[in-house]
Design a protein around this motif. Structure first.
Motif: not given
Length: 343
Positions: A220, A230-231, A234-235, A237-238, A276-277, A298
């Motif tokens: 994170y 790019t975090n 996030i990558e 999770l996507t 991040l969150f 998440q």
């Protein structure tokens, strides 16, 4: 160190399933195929490597290769630290030692001594402790490398299981491992997690029993090496959302390995999840137990497949890895027997 999703299966249930499988498996000719997916450095290869090692199916040739891998990991990690702007601007008193390391191609005993000395330097220590915020791409195990570099540099050095779990090797292409574990035939498919490797994944998505998706819980506060911005989480999770909703994998059983729980426990105390969150609850942002559950939620919120179970894992812990793998085996075999109308 245990599995965090439900209780560990009892011995009686394990024996019942194993006995039924020994009777039914020959006529069903079934094989469990596990596809390991996830972003780069999430622990996919480490997990498969540990399972192979604990089962004693790692060849002598593979073991020998890790000798050079660990030496390269050690040297490259210190070279990365020495190239950090904060270290360069500070002007090291140990300039000759730093030059020796930077110009070296191999880890010799002399270079190992130099690495040990520089580990005491305040600027090197600072850059190591701030590696995430400084966007330094260092292996999670680089401290292990520095602690053991003198041993690695010895001509007679032979790797052990702990060394293997800490080795950092980028997976390219598709690697398959076939073995039998507790009378169950397995096929593990390990793929590279970097963006450039993902176009190869499609060819692996047929005849898959289940997908094991690995997440690095400490990501994170880290960025992708591919673009430097790019975090990583996030990558991840996507990618999880896209893959679990894909027509190729939507109907498969999914197992979420929330990996590197040891690193999350260490990191969350000084780097809250709110980096991040921002909407992370106050009770979870710096708390290991609540924080790991928040991260898990998440991923679960984005899942688009059929079934999903999760485990909090530490791939470099052989006992934990093997116990989790056995729990996964029981889960999949119970599903297999049910689908075959055998239970």
């Amino acid at each position: 160190m245990g599995c965090a999703h439900g209780r560990h299966k009892g011995d009686s249930k394990t024996k019942d399933i194993d006995a039924q499988l020994r009777e039914e498996m020959p006529k069903l000719q079934a094989q469990i195929t596990l596809l390991f997916l996830g972003t780069g450095e999430s622990g996919k290869s480490t997990f498969t490597r540990v399972i192979k090692s604990t089962l004693g199916i790692t060849s002598k040739r593979e073991l020998a290769l890790f000798t050079d891998v660990l030496r390269t990991n050690t040297l490259a990690s210190m070279q990365t630290l020495l190239k950090c702007e904060e270290v360069i601007d500070a002007g090291l008193h140990e300039e000759a030692i730093a030059k020796l390391i930077l110009e070296s191609q191999v880890l010799t005993p002399e270079v190992a001594d130099a690495i040990v000395e520089l580990c005491q330097n305040e600027y090197v220590e600072y850059c190591f402790s701030q590696r995430a915020s400084l966007k330094l791409h260092l292996p999670d195990s680089c401290y292990y490398y520095f602690e053991n570099c003198k041993r690695f540099a010895q001509p007679e050095f032979e790797v052990n299981l702990t060394d293997i779990t800490h080795a950092s090797v980028r997976t390219t292409g598709i690697l398959e491992t076939v073995f039998t574990y507790n009378s169950t035939p397995f096929r593990l498919i390990d793929v590279g997690g970097q963006r450039s490797e993902r176009r190869k994944w499609l060819s692996c998505m047929t005849d898959v029993t289940a997908v094991i998706y690995l997440v690095a819980l400490n990501d994170y506060n880290a960025v992708l090496q591919e673009d430097g911005k790019t975090n990583r989480m996030i990558e991840s999770l996507t990618l999880f959302r896209v893959l679990s909703n894909s027509k190729f994998l939507k109907s498969k059983d999914w197992i979420l390995f929330l990996n590197k729980k040891d690193l999350l426990k260490e990191q969350i105390e000084h780097t809250p999840l709110t980096v991040l969150f921002p909407d992370c609850p106050e009770t979870a942002k710096s708390n290991y137990s609540e924080g790991k559950r928040f991260i898990c939620d998440q991923y679960r919120a984005l899942f688009g497949g059929k079934t999903l179970i999760h485990h909090f894992t530490c791939a470099i812990d052989p006992e934990n890895a093997q116990r989790v793998f056995n729990d996964v085996r029981l889960f999949l075999l119970a599903n297999f027997l049910a689908s075959a109308n055998l239970v």
